[in-house]
Design a protein around this motif. Structure first.
Motif, PDB file in Angstrom:
ATOM      1  N   ILE A  31      -5.194  -6.320  -8.863  1.00 20.40           N
ATOM      2  CA  ILE A  31      -5.157  -5.357  -7.686  1.00 20.40           C
ATOM      3  C   ILE A  31      -3.493  -5.839  -6.985  1.00 20.40           C
ATOM      4  CG2 ILE A  31      -5.573  -4.730  -5.368  1.00 20.40           C
ATOM      5  CD1 ILE A  31      -8.516  -5.122  -6.313  1.00 20.40           C
ATOM      6  N   LYS A  32      -3.177  -6.945  -6.931  1.00 17.16           N
ATOM      7  CA  LYS A  32      -1.967  -7.498  -6.408  1.00 17.16           C
ATOM      8  C   LYS A  32      -0.877  -6.700  -7.161  1.00 17.16           C
ATOM      9  CE  LYS A  32      -3.204 -11.564  -3.925  1.00 17.16           C
ATOM     10  NZ  LYS A  32      -2.821 -13.165  -3.841  1.00 17.16           N
ATOM     11  N   ALA A  35      -0.458  -3.085  -7.001  1.00 16.60           N
ATOM     12  CA  ALA A  35       0.037  -2.569  -5.480  1.00 16.60           C
ATOM     13  C   ALA A  35       1.334  -2.997  -5.396  1.00 16.60           C
ATOM     14  CB  ALA A  35      -0.815  -3.370  -4.424  1.00 16.60           C
ATOM     15  N   GLY A  38       3.517   0.105  -6.772  1.00 20.13           N
ATOM     16  CA  GLY A  38       3.072   1.403  -5.794  1.00 20.13           C
ATOM     17  C   GLY A  38       3.892   1.466  -4.787  1.00 20.13           C
ATOM     18  N   ASN A  40       3.293  -0.201  -2.228  1.00 16.54           N
ATOM     19  CA  ASN A  40       3.498  -1.498  -1.394  1.00 16.54           C
ATOM     20  C   ASN A  40       4.368  -2.407  -1.939  1.00 16.54           C
ATOM     21  OD1 ASN A  40       0.312  -0.468  -1.365  1.00 16.54           O
ATOM     22  ND2 ASN A  40       0.979  -1.351   0.586  1.00 16.54           N
ATOM     23  N   LEU A  45       0.674  -9.582  -0.468  1.00 15.80           N
ATOM     24  CA  LEU A  45      -0.522  -9.301  -0.026  1.00 15.80           C
ATOM     25  C   LEU A  45      -1.560 -10.631  -0.372  1.00 15.80           C
ATOM     26  CD1 LEU A  45      -1.120  -5.891  -1.906  1.00 15.80           C
ATOM     27  CD2 LEU A  45      -0.485  -6.146   0.742  1.00 15.80           C
ATOM     28  N   TYR A 101      -5.618   1.627   1.687  1.00 13.70           N
ATOM     29  CA  TYR A 101      -4.206   1.797   2.075  1.00 13.70           C
ATOM     30  C   TYR A 101      -3.277   1.405   0.942  1.00 13.70           C
ATOM     31  CZ  TYR A 101       0.464   1.182   3.984  1.00 13.70           C
ATOM     32  OH  TYR A 101       1.728   1.167   4.292  1.00 13.70           O
ATOM     33  N   LEU A 102      -4.095   0.627  -0.174  1.00 11.90           N
ATOM     34  CA  LEU A 102      -3.391   0.353  -1.400  1.00 11.90           C
ATOM     35  C   LEU A 102      -2.973   1.261  -2.163  1.00 11.90           C
ATOM     36  CD1 LEU A 102      -5.298  -3.155  -2.359  1.00 11.90           C
ATOM     37  CD2 LEU A 102      -3.040  -2.906  -0.971  1.00 11.90           C
ATOM     38  N   ALA A 106      -2.517   2.653  -7.100  1.00  8.77           N
ATOM     39  CA  ALA A 106      -2.657   1.113  -7.318  1.00  8.77           C
ATOM     40  C   ALA A 106      -4.308   0.996  -7.846  1.00  8.77           C
ATOM     41  CB  ALA A 106      -2.491   0.514  -6.004  1.00  8.77           C
TER      42      ALA A 106
END
Length: 419
Positions: A31-32, A35, A38, A40, A45, A101-102, A106
């Motif tokens: 996920i990190k 993100a 994307g 972000n 994070l 919000y990610l 993402a």
């Protein structure tokens, strides 16, 4: 999203044996990374996932500064102290954000990365699960063929049996249960791959170890081995215990042990013989029931030439030379099998040899022996039913006939041959 994560954790833990902590770490990393590519991008994070409920929390890590130049990575000291008055410039402010919000992109990217990481986990576990089974027989279910290779489901993983390791004539259907020998775990770009075989000689050796307790405990030892998969196998055995018959132990009561192995091999013939260190004895034992007429050894070139009768030639050579090849592999010498040369003997030679035999009777000279042979009396035993009149008809005088019979009778009595 928490329910999806929880279902993934539970499935991987129960079905694949992957621990929750490992899975959570993989999901967070994925996920990190997703993100960061994307909306972000550039933002650091912090993400946690509850292993019990699958609930995810996310925070944006912002540097506390006096003057903000990048809102994605920085926060002013004034705003930060509205939440925590102990923060100072240079500290990290954790701003909680909604995981949604990610972004959808993402999430999709994370899902792909998670699946990739899961496959990597599965590959890593293959080695741990099967490393202790290399060199043993495993059972699985045939799934499919891929370019001639057979894919077999072993339960925890799929394995491959290359075409070279399949037995000619054996047909493998999807859904069929099959026993194979786990030959090795091969490192590939896709991860560790399990390689199976049914044609390798080690498969038959392991079957004998499982079926014959005397081999398993070391009482009987397989000294030499040769095989043509699907057709014939030859093994040579010895016993450390003089009371144990190594061949009988492998065959079993009424052939039960070897029959079980033959069934597993789809009817492949198995010859079990006693092992001899002498290559000549070993070769003759392996070629039975063919009877050798002559044997010639060439130790320098490790070559044995064996002559057999015409009737035994086909038995010794075997179908398409199979028996001779297997014997050669078993002994470790080149084996040449030839038909015995039978020399034609002329009638004159036979008569001369017969006359020489009669001439050994004391008192019968060469000329008399030759006359007798010419009239069909080629051995002393044939005189048992001969009388003087018979000799007279052959041209002998009464006196000569009586003298010949007397000497032959005396010879036969000395040889313990009586009428």
């Amino acid at each position: 999203m928490s329910s999806e994560i929880l279902s993934v954790l539970e499935y991987m833990e129960k079905e694949k044996g992957i621990g929750r902590e490992d899975m959570i770490s993989a999901i967070i990393t994925a996920i990190k990374n997703a993100a960061a590519k994307g909306v972000n991008a550039g933002q650091e994070l912090k993400i946690t996932i509850d292993p019990r409920h699958g609930k995810m929390h996310a925070w944006a890590l912002l540097n506390v500064v006096d003057s903000v130049s990048d809102p994605k990575t920085e926060i002013s000291l004034e705003k930060a102290r509205l939440v925590d008055d102990e923060l100072n410039i240079g500290d990290i402010y954790e701003k909680e954000i909604d995981p949604a919000y990610l972004g959808r992109i993402a999430a999709q990217t994370a899902r792909q990365a998670i699946m990739q990481r899961l496959r990597q986990f599965e590959k890593e576990r293959i080695y741990d699960d099967f490393k202790d089974q290399v060199g043993d027989i495993v059972s699985g279910i045939v799934r499919r063929r891929e370019r001639g290779d057979l894919i077999v489901d072993l339960g925890k993983a799929e394995a491959m049996m290359p075409s070279r390791d399949q037995v000619p004539g054996e047909d493998y259907s999807p859904g069929e249960r099959i026993r194979c020998f786990l030959l090795k775990i091969e490192a590939t770009n896709r991860g560790p791959e399990l390689i199976l075989t049914r044609s390798n000689p080690k498969f038959v050796l392991r079957l004998f170890e499982l079926e014959v307790t005397e081999i398993a405990d070391g009482t009987v030892k397989i000294e030499a081995f040769s095989r043509e998969p699907g057709y014939r196998t030859k093994i040579a055995v010895t016993s450390a215990d003089p009371k144990v018959d190594p061949v009988g132990a492998c065959v079993g009561a009424r052939g039960a042990r070897v029959k079980s192995i033959v069934r597993e091999l789809g009817g492949e013939k198995i010859d079990i013989i006693r092992y001899f260190e002498d290559p000549k004895e070993m070769a003759l034992e392996a070629l039975k029931p063919a009877i050798p007429r002559a044997v010639h050894m060439d130790e320098r070139n490790r070559r044995i030439t064996i002559e057999v009768s015409e009737d035994d030639l086909a038995i010794a050579i075997g179908r398409k030379g199979q028996n001779a090849r297997l014997t050669s592999k078993l002994v470790g010498w080149k084996i040449d099998i030839m038909k015995e040369e039978v020399k034609e003997v002329s009638m004159e030679t036979k008569q001369a040899e017969a006359a020489q035999g009669l001439n050994q009777i004391e008192g019968i000279d060469a000329a008399t022996a030759e006359r007798l042979v010419n009239n069909g009396l080629i051995s002393p035993e044939l005189f048992l039913d001969v009388e003087e009149d018979d000799l007279a008809e052959m041209g002998f005088s009464a006196e000569e006939a009586a003298d010949i019979l007397a000497k032959v009778t005396q010879f036969l009595q000395s040889q313990n041959i009586s009428s």
